[in-house]
Design a protein around this motif. Structure first.
Motif, PDB file in Angstrom:
ATOM      1  N   UNK A 150       0.847  -1.181   0.000  1.00  0.00           N
ATOM      2  CA  UNK A 150       0.000   0.000   0.000  1.00  0.00           C
ATOM      3  C   UNK A 150       0.890   1.240   0.000  1.00  0.00           C
ATOM      4  N   UNK A 151       0.332   2.342  -0.483  1.00  0.00           N
ATOM      5  CA  UNK A 151       1.045   3.620  -0.471  1.00  0.00           C
ATOM      6  C   UNK A 151       0.671   4.367   0.804  1.00  0.00           C
ATOM      7  N   UNK A 152       1.614   4.515   1.702  1.00  0.00           N
ATOM      8  CA  UNK A 152       1.363   5.155   2.987  1.00  0.00           C
ATOM      9  C   UNK A 152       1.402   6.665   2.851  1.00  0.00           C
ATOM     10  N   UNK A 153       2.441   7.179   2.234  1.00  0.00           N
ATOM     11  CA  UNK A 153       2.604   8.595   1.947  1.00  0.00           C
ATOM     12  C   UNK A 153       3.662   8.716   0.854  1.00  0.00           C
ATOM     13  N   UNK A 154       3.892   9.902   0.305  1.00  0.00           N
ATOM     14  CA  UNK A 154       4.882  10.010  -0.771  1.00  0.00           C
ATOM     15  C   UNK A 154       6.244   9.467  -0.357  1.00  0.00           C
ATOM     16  N   UNK A 155       6.733   8.539  -1.145  1.00  0.00           N
ATOM     17  CA  UNK A 155       8.048   7.964  -0.903  1.00  0.00           C
ATOM     18  C   UNK A 155       8.079   6.821   0.088  1.00  0.00           C
ATOM     19  N   UNK A 156       6.938   6.468   0.689  1.00  0.00           N
ATOM     20  CA  UNK A 156       6.900   5.410   1.703  1.00  0.00           C
ATOM     21  C   UNK A 156       5.870   4.364   1.293  1.00  0.00           C
ATOM     22  N   UNK A 157       6.306   3.119   1.237  1.00  0.00           N
ATOM     23  CA  UNK A 157       5.419   2.000   0.928  1.00  0.00           C
ATOM     24  C   UNK A 157       5.215   1.161   2.174  1.00  0.00           C
ATOM     25  N   UNK A 158       4.015   0.630   2.304  1.00  0.00           N
ATOM     26  CA  UNK A 158       3.716  -0.282   3.404  1.00  0.00           C
ATOM     27  C   UNK A 158       3.586  -1.691   2.884  1.00  0.00           C
ATOM     28  N   UNK A 159       4.337  -2.617   3.447  1.00  0.00           N
ATOM     29  CA  UNK A 159       4.281  -4.020   3.049  1.00  0.00           C
ATOM     30  C   UNK A 159       3.579  -4.817   4.147  1.00  0.00           C
ATOM     31  N   UNK A 160       2.562  -5.578   3.767  1.00  0.00           N
ATOM     32  CA  UNK A 160       1.886  -6.494   4.683  1.00  0.00           C
ATOM     33  C   UNK A 160       2.357  -7.896   4.338  1.00  0.00           C
ATOM     34  N   UNK A 161       3.083  -8.502   5.245  1.00  0.00           N
ATOM     35  CA  UNK A 161       3.723  -9.789   4.987  1.00  0.00           C
ATOM     36  C   UNK A 161       3.013 -10.872   5.790  1.00  0.00           C
ATOM     37  N   UNK A 162       2.396 -11.799   5.091  1.00  0.00           N
ATOM     38  CA  UNK A 162       1.735 -12.940   5.722  1.00  0.00           C
ATOM     39  C   UNK A 162       2.744 -14.082   5.805  1.00  0.00           C
ATOM     40  N   UNK A 163       3.237 -14.338   6.997  1.00  0.00           N
ATOM     41  CA  UNK A 163       4.294 -15.330   7.174  1.00  0.00           C
ATOM     42  C   UNK A 163       3.753 -16.755   7.074  1.00  0.00           C
ATOM     43  N   UNK A 164       2.552 -16.971   7.562  1.00  0.00           N
ATOM     44  CA  UNK A 164       1.913 -18.275   7.467  1.00  0.00           C
ATOM     45  C   UNK A 164       0.409 -18.079   7.533  1.00  0.00           C
ATOM     46  N   UNK A 165      -0.349 -19.128   7.269  1.00  0.00           N
ATOM     47  CA  UNK A 165      -1.799 -19.038   7.251  1.00  0.00           C
ATOM     48  C   UNK A 165      -2.318 -18.583   8.618  1.00  0.00           C
ATOM     49  N   UNK A 166      -3.103 -17.493   8.589  1.00  0.00           N
ATOM     50  CA  UNK A 166      -3.613 -16.942   9.846  1.00  0.00           C
ATOM     51  C   UNK A 166      -4.807 -17.717  10.373  1.00  0.00           C
ATOM     52  N   UNK A 167      -5.544 -18.385   9.492  1.00  0.00           N
ATOM     53  CA  UNK A 167      -6.788 -19.054   9.888  1.00  0.00           C
ATOM     54  C   UNK A 167      -6.606 -20.568   9.753  1.00  0.00           C
ATOM     55  N   UNK A 168      -6.362 -21.207  10.866  1.00  0.00           N
ATOM     56  CA  UNK A 168      -6.116 -22.650  10.849  1.00  0.00           C
ATOM     57  C   UNK A 168      -7.292 -23.454  11.385  1.00  0.00           C
ATOM     58  N   UNK A 169      -8.312 -22.782  11.925  1.00  0.00           N
ATOM     59  CA  UNK A 169      -9.476 -23.486  12.437  1.00  0.00           C
ATOM     60  C   UNK A 169     -10.702 -22.586  12.291  1.00  0.00           C
ATOM     61  N   UNK A 170     -11.896 -23.177  12.223  1.00  0.00           N
ATOM     62  CA  UNK A 170     -13.108 -22.370  12.045  1.00  0.00           C
ATOM     63  C   UNK A 170     -13.325 -21.418  13.213  1.00  0.00           C
ATOM     64  N   UNK A 171     -13.974 -20.301  12.902  1.00  0.00           N
ATOM     65  CA  UNK A 171     -14.331 -19.318  13.924  1.00  0.00           C
ATOM     66  C   UNK A 171     -15.759 -19.605  14.364  1.00  0.00           C
ATOM     67  N   UNK A 172     -16.006 -19.746  15.649  1.00  0.00           N
ATOM     68  CA  UNK A 172     -17.369 -20.063  16.097  1.00  0.00           C
ATOM     69  C   UNK A 172     -18.347 -18.946  15.780  1.00  0.00           C
ATOM     70  N   UNK A 173     -19.614 -19.297  15.704  1.00  0.00           N
ATOM     71  CA  UNK A 173     -20.659 -18.329  15.384  1.00  0.00           C
ATOM     72  C   UNK A 173     -20.691 -17.217  16.423  1.00  0.00           C
TER      73      UNK A 173
END
Length: 485
Positions: A162-185
């Motif tokens: 994402x573009x945070x501001x002029x000259x600065x980029x934001x990187x979102x790094x997913x190191x591993x799967x965040x969702x390994x089990x169902x979320x209850x209702x």
């Protein structure tokens, strides 16, 4: 005259000077050792050792005694420090930038430079957020074109930018799967005052935070292949709206051509339809109700909706929109498209929203998809469909919905777009089982029986609305021509 003008040298600044500059940029790396040396020299080695032991013991007690606050406050700080100095600083980062052609060499001096890391934040065990100072001449598109290579080089699951501001980029790094089990209702609220129409719980984000969606004044579009878990999203929202449905403050108009999951809700819907003709009639009546509310607001000189039993929030739930807009009779589909376009363009002010679910989110199937203000992309079968749902270049920025595995364990996982930065965020909807749906229906029906008959959600429409209730002439003619009536 500047004596350096026109002069070129390939000799870099000395190592000691570069070290001083680096320490100036990272003052803690200087202050902490200096403070430790001063303390040892002043009071001896035992006092610092006792202080360090006490801090460690307090941290251990905190970690064991109150995990919620520790994981929310201390753990992100510790992870950020470990990740910054152990992963994203030093030769590994330099090699990654060079391998992905994100470094630049000055053509005259020969000095090689790489984008500099400004900040690292690890709010969850699986996601890192990094701010990077781009080099002169670079832009966000430069990083977007290298996200796949960068993810493989860093040995991570996914990288978004994402573009945070002029000259600065934001990187979102997913190191591993965040969702390994169902979320209850979600929990079923008992009191209408506990429901915030601007923020209804749906599930969780990849950052470990609650995923919430606004309901009032929003049109929701959910795209996903068979088995992707599309119904989890409206079901979670309906659970969160249960007391408002019970009290007649929210009315559900449901078109359910598939007649599976949502058929269980037929008893609590204001209107329910399953066939092509009855769905078309329901949509026509929905638009008529919207027009009646518009006239009422004009007469009362009202600009905003105040949710009440007299002016409830109306939600048009459309399961399998392809069956209504593309796969059925062309004459009926054309009129349904026209009516839904009216809802999408005019329904916000009067509290008439629509939630649409579709498997094939192409423009040929859902020509009105641009009228939906909230879009969610679950697992899809084609990469081109991702941009069609979330917007141009969404997949390039990291929304890899077509790469979600076709497995039961991944149902409900998808992507949304963060509105301010336009960066894709991975989310997962809560899993609402049949028992949860039955509990919802029983809760609404039990409370609805206690309401006065005149105030219930199924009471007769006002005279000005009843005058215009029913199909439009064009839709009635289309159904007559196809032999549906």
């Amino acid at each position: 005259m500047d004596p350096t003008e026109g002069h070129v040298t390939k000799r870099r600044a000395g190592v000691e000077i570069r070290a001083v500059v680096w320490l100036a940029r990272h003052p803690l790396m200087t202050l902490m050792p200096a403070a430790l040396v001063w303390l040892v020299a002043t009071v001896g080695p035992w006092t610092p050792a006792i202080i360090a032991g006490a801090v460690g013991a307090a941290g251990l007690v905190w970690y064991r005694g109150h995990p919620m606050s520790f994981d929310a406050i201390a753990a992100p700080l510790l992870r950020s420090g470990v990740r910054r100095w152990g992963v994203y600083v030093g030769p590994r980062w330099w090699r990654a930038m060079e391998a992905c052609e994100l470094s630049k060499t000055h053509r005259r001096t020969g000095v090689e430079r790489v984008p500099r890391i400004i900040r690292v934040r690890s709010y969850s065990p699986t996601i890192d957020s990094i701010l990077v100072r781009m080099l002169p001449g670079q832009k966000i598109a430069t990083f977007e074109a290298r996200l796949v290579e960068l993810a493989d080089t860093l040995r991570v699951q996914r990288v978004a930018v994402e573009r945070v501001k002029p000259g600065v980029a934001g990187l979102v790094i997913e190191r591993k799967e965040a969702f390994t089990e169902p979320i209850p209702a979600p929990d079923l609220p008992e009191d209408p005052g506990a429901v915030d129409l601007g923020s209804v719980y749906v599930g969780e984000t990849e950052h470990g935070q609650d995923w919430r969606l606004p309901v009032a004044g929003k049109h929701l579009f959910v795209a996903g292949a068979t088995g992707a878990g599309k119904n989890s999203i409206p079901m979670s929202l309906l659970v969160g709206l249960a007391p408002l449905i019970r009290d007649g403050l929210v009315r559900i108009w449901c078109c359910d051509p598939k007649q599976l999951e949502f058929s269980q809700l037929s008893d609590i819907c204001h209107r329910y339809a399953a066939t092509e003709s009855t769905c078309a009639e329901l949509i026509g009546d929905y638009v008529a109700d919207m027009h009646a509310t518009q006239r009422k607001f004009a007469f009362l000189r009202r600009r905003k909706l105040h949710v009440s039993r007299d002016t409830p929030l109306n939600i048009l739930l459309l399961d399998e929109m392809g069956a209504l807009l593309a796969y059925g009779d062309p004459l009926v589909a054309r009129e349904v498209r026209r009516l839904l376009a009216l809802v999408g363009s005019q329904g916000r002010a009067t509290g008439h929203s629509m939630w649409g679910l579709v498997q094939e989110p192409t423009k040929d199937t859902v020509s009105i998809r641009d009228l939906f203000t909230l879009r969610i992309c679950l697992r899809l079968t084609a990469a081109a469909h991702v941009d069609g749902v979330l917007g141009e270049n969404s997949r390039l920025r990291g929304a890899l919905a077509d790469e979600i595995p076709d497995l039961p364990d991944t149902a409900g996982i998808g992507y949304v777009i963060r509105q301010r930065s336009r960066v894709p965020v991975r989310v997962r909807a809560a899993y609402v089982e049949d028992a949860d749906i039955a509990k919802l229906v029983a809760f609404v029906l039990a409370g609805r029986d206690q309401l006065p008959a005149a105030a219930g959600p199924d009471s007769q429409p006002a005279p000005e609305a009843a005058e215009h209730t029913g199909l439009t002439d064009r839709l009635r003619g289309a159904l007559t021509m196809t032999g549906a009536t």
